[in-house]
Write a protein that holds these residues in place. Structure first.
Motif, PDB file in Angstrom:
ATOM      1  N   LEU A  82      34.092  36.727  60.260  1.00 56.70           N
ATOM      2  CA  LEU A  82      33.447  35.602  59.563  1.00 56.70           C
ATOM      3  C   LEU A  82      32.402  36.108  58.569  1.00 56.70           C
ATOM      4  CD1 LEU A  82      33.015  33.081  62.529  1.00 56.70           C
ATOM      5  CD2 LEU A  82      34.698  32.981  60.663  1.00 56.70           C
ATOM      6  N   GLY A  83      31.612  37.096  58.981  1.00 59.27           N
ATOM      7  CA  GLY A  83      30.605  37.661  58.080  1.00 59.27           C
ATOM      8  C   GLY A  83      31.219  38.342  56.877  1.00 59.27           C
ATOM      9  N   THR A  84      32.348  39.018  57.102  1.00 60.57           N
ATOM     10  CA  THR A  84      33.049  39.682  56.001  1.00 60.57           C
ATOM     11  C   THR A  84      33.577  38.661  54.994  1.00 60.57           C
ATOM     12  OG1 THR A  84      33.672  41.531  57.436  1.00 60.57           O
ATOM     13  CG2 THR A  84      34.961  41.215  55.421  1.00 60.57           C
ATOM     14  N   VAL A  85      34.187  37.613  55.510  1.00 57.65           N
ATOM     15  CA  VAL A  85      34.708  36.563  54.625  1.00 57.65           C
ATOM     16  C   VAL A  85      33.567  35.927  53.833  1.00 57.65           C
ATOM     17  CG1 VAL A  85      35.813  34.285  54.584  1.00 57.65           C
ATOM     18  CG2 VAL A  85      36.733  36.096  56.047  1.00 57.65           C
ATOM     19  N   TYR A  86      32.462  35.609  54.509  1.00 55.40           N
ATOM     20  CA  TYR A  86      31.321  35.021  53.812  1.00 55.40           C
ATOM     21  C   TYR A  86      30.757  35.998  52.774  1.00 55.40           C
ATOM     22  CZ  TYR A  86      26.745  33.286  52.610  1.00 55.40           C
ATOM     23  OH  TYR A  86      25.662  32.869  51.883  1.00 55.40           O
ATOM     24  N   GLY A  87      30.737  37.291  53.132  1.00 49.21           N
ATOM     25  CA  GLY A  87      30.221  38.297  52.205  1.00 49.21           C
ATOM     26  C   GLY A  87      31.015  38.367  50.920  1.00 49.21           C
ATOM     27  N   TYR A  88      32.342  38.350  51.027  1.00 49.63           N
ATOM     28  CA  TYR A  88      33.171  38.354  49.819  1.00 49.63           C
ATOM     29  C   TYR A  88      32.986  37.049  49.030  1.00 49.63           C
ATOM     30  CZ  TYR A  88      35.464  42.693  51.202  1.00 49.63           C
ATOM     31  OH  TYR A  88      35.709  44.007  51.526  1.00 49.63           O
ATOM     32  N   TYR A  89      32.790  35.956  49.750  1.00 50.74           N
ATOM     33  CA  TYR A  89      32.521  34.674  49.086  1.00 50.74           C
ATOM     34  C   TYR A  89      31.186  34.737  48.335  1.00 50.74           C
ATOM     35  CZ  TYR A  89      31.285  29.737  48.574  1.00 50.74           C
ATOM     36  OH  TYR A  89      30.896  28.516  48.068  1.00 50.74           O
ATOM     37  N   TRP A  90      30.188  35.363  48.944  1.00 54.83           N
ATOM     38  CA  TRP A  90      28.865  35.505  48.317  1.00 54.83           C
ATOM     39  C   TRP A  90      28.962  36.276  46.997  1.00 54.83           C
ATOM     40  CZ3 TRP A  90      25.317  39.321  46.912  1.00 54.83           C
ATOM     41  CH2 TRP A  90      23.999  38.898  46.752  1.00 54.83           C
ATOM     42  N   TYR A  91      29.889  37.225  46.931  1.00 59.64           N
ATOM     43  CA  TYR A  91      30.087  38.051  45.732  1.00 59.64           C
ATOM     44  C   TYR A  91      31.033  37.405  44.713  1.00 59.64           C
ATOM     45  CZ  TYR A  91      27.805  42.425  47.211  1.00 59.64           C
ATOM     46  OH  TYR A  91      26.906  43.395  47.554  1.00 59.64           O
ATOM     47  N   ARG A  92      31.500  36.192  44.974  1.00 62.42           N
ATOM     48  CA  ARG A  92      32.599  35.631  44.182  1.00 62.42           C
ATOM     49  C   ARG A  92      32.313  35.608  42.689  1.00 62.42           C
ATOM     50  NH1 ARG A  92      29.595  31.810  46.414  1.00 62.42           N
ATOM     51  NH2 ARG A  92      29.203  29.787  45.402  1.00 62.42           N
ATOM     52  N   TRP A  93      31.080  35.250  42.292  1.00 61.39           N
ATOM     53  CA  TRP A  93      30.782  35.149  40.858  1.00 61.39           C
ATOM     54  C   TRP A  93      30.758  36.537  40.213  1.00 61.39           C
ATOM     55  CZ3 TRP A  93      31.870  30.481  40.109  1.00 61.39           C
ATOM     56  CH2 TRP A  93      31.442  29.467  40.952  1.00 61.39           C
ATOM     57  N   GLN A  94      30.193  37.505  40.912  1.00 60.51           N
ATOM     58  CA  GLN A  94      30.161  38.857  40.369  1.00 60.51           C
ATOM     59  C   GLN A  94      31.568  39.454  40.320  1.00 60.51           C
ATOM     60  OE1 GLN A  94      27.259  41.433  42.160  1.00 60.51           O
ATOM     61  NE2 GLN A  94      27.863  43.207  40.950  1.00 60.51           N
ATOM     62  N   LEU A  95      32.373  39.210  41.341  1.00 59.32           N
ATOM     63  CA  LEU A  95      33.737  39.744  41.353  1.00 59.32           C
ATOM     64  C   LEU A  95      34.588  39.139  40.246  1.00 59.32           C
ATOM     65  CD1 LEU A  95      34.407  39.771  45.205  1.00 59.32           C
ATOM     66  CD2 LEU A  95      34.052  41.761  43.720  1.00 59.32           C
ATOM     67  N   ALA A  96      34.306  37.880  39.906  1.00 56.74           N
ATOM     68  CA  ALA A  96      35.100  37.181  38.888  1.00 56.74           C
ATOM     69  C   ALA A  96      34.991  37.850  37.525  1.00 56.74           C
ATOM     70  CB  ALA A  96      34.678  35.723  38.789  1.00 56.74           C
ATOM     71  N   ASP A  97      33.844  38.485  37.221  1.00 54.68           N
ATOM     72  CA  ASP A  97      33.719  39.145  35.916  1.00 54.68           C
ATOM     73  C   ASP A  97      33.527  40.657  36.042  1.00 54.68           C
ATOM     74  OD1 ASP A  97      31.078  39.338  36.736  1.00 54.68           O
ATOM     75  OD2 ASP A  97      30.325  37.841  35.341  1.00 54.68           O
ATOM     76  N   THR A  98      34.034  41.216  37.148  1.00 53.31           N
ATOM     77  CA  THR A  98      34.006  42.668  37.350  1.00 53.31           C
ATOM     78  C   THR A  98      35.335  43.262  36.906  1.00 53.31           C
ATOM     79  OG1 THR A  98      32.483  42.538  39.234  1.00 53.31           O
ATOM     80  CG2 THR A  98      33.865  44.502  39.081  1.00 53.31           C
ATOM     81  N   PRO A  99      35.338  44.316  36.082  1.00 55.22           N
ATOM     82  CA  PRO A  99      36.601  44.973  35.717  1.00 55.22           C
ATOM     83  C   PRO A  99      37.361  45.425  36.961  1.00 55.22           C
ATOM     84  CG  PRO A  99      34.803  45.771  34.349  1.00 55.22           C
ATOM     85  CD  PRO A  99      34.172  44.927  35.417  1.00 55.22           C
ATOM     86  N   ALA A 100      38.669  45.291  36.941  1.00 58.38           N
ATOM     87  CA  ALA A 100      39.502  45.540  38.118  1.00 58.38           C
ATOM     88  C   ALA A 100      39.272  46.922  38.719  1.00 58.38           C
ATOM     89  CB  ALA A 100      40.980  45.363  37.765  1.00 58.38           C
ATOM     90  N   ILE A 101      39.017  47.924  37.881  1.00 55.56           N
ATOM     91  CA  ILE A 101      38.855  49.297  38.371  1.00 55.56           C
ATOM     92  C   ILE A 101      37.631  49.446  39.281  1.00 55.56           C
ATOM     93  CG2 ILE A 101      37.461  50.098  36.404  1.00 55.56           C
ATOM     94  CD1 ILE A 101      39.078  52.724  36.560  1.00 55.56           C
ATOM     95  N   PHE A 102      36.650  48.532  39.129  1.00 51.45           N
ATOM     96  CA  PHE A 102      35.425  48.627  39.919  1.00 51.45           C
ATOM     97  C   PHE A 102      35.424  47.710  41.146  1.00 51.45           C
ATOM     98  CE2 PHE A 102      33.537  49.682  35.594  1.00 51.45           C
ATOM     99  CZ  PHE A 102      33.514  51.049  35.831  1.00 51.45           C
TER     100      PHE A 102
END
Length: 198
Positions: free
Chosen positions: A23-43
């Motif tokens: 649950l914490g892992t899923v929430y953690g990736y959700y917390w990063y959602r905005w940053q991941l959305a504009d992060t280049p795929a290689i990173f």
């Protein structure tokens, strides 16, 4: 001490921790959602630090539940749980200093990340890693520093943007300290060792 470790090795406790960490892992990736959305795929693999750390520990717990050890995941888990657990506590504390206080989300992040670091350390006697596992982990975490502070992919704490150089320096030494602690707990001669049984 024996009672504590018998509790940690209990299957019900392992299942509970597995569920909490998933649950914490899923929430953690959700917390990063905005940053991941504009992060280049290689990173992408190197941006969501804390949820990736708890994901490593999820694999450790799954192995324990089968009465097995997956040493590379153990090394990755303890080093990153300690590193990013402490890092998030310090960064949220700094946000509180800069802003004159913290909201409930920041307190939640502080306590959850402190728990991450503690669980990684508590299970250290059960790990079966070798030196090469720690070396690979060292390459991972130090490479991550380059991605974060050279390519500017670090977690976004806009209140702390003025202190990125100092934070990068602190983070590098936190990585070294986490690797050293892992060596002390898991690899030194005569270290305290226990076995997980299925």
């Amino acid at each position: 001490m024996t009672l504590i470790y018998s509790i940690l090795a209990n299957r019900k406790v392992l299942w509970l921790l597995l569920i909490v960490n998933i649950l914490g892992t899923v929430y953690g990736y959700y917390w990063y959602r905005w940053q991941l959305a504009d992060t280049p795929a290689i990173f992408l693999p190197f941006v969501p630090d804390s949820p990736t750390a708890s994901l490593f520990f999820v694999f450790v717990l799954i192995a324990f539940l089968f009465g097995r050890n997956w040493p590379l995941f153990e090394a990755l888990a303890i080093v990153t749980l300690v590193k990013y657990g402490i890092w998030a506590v310090v960064m949220n504390g700094l946000v509180g200093i800069v802003n004159g206080g913290l909201d409930w989300v920041s307190y939640m992040l502080i306590f959850s990340h402190l728990a991450m670091a503690i669980q990684g350390i508590l299970y250290a006697p059960f790990y079966k890693m070798k030196l090469w596992h720690l070396v690979v982990t060292g390459v991972w975490v130090l490479h991550n520093e380059i991605i974060d502070y050279v390519f500017k992919m670090m977690p976004r704490y806009h209140d702390l943007d003025l202190y990125m150089a100092q934070i990068g320096y602190f983070t590098f030494w936190l990585s070294i300290a986490s690797l050293a602690l892992t060596y002390f707990l898991c690899l030194r001669k005569g270290r305290f060792y226990l076995s997980i049984k299925s």
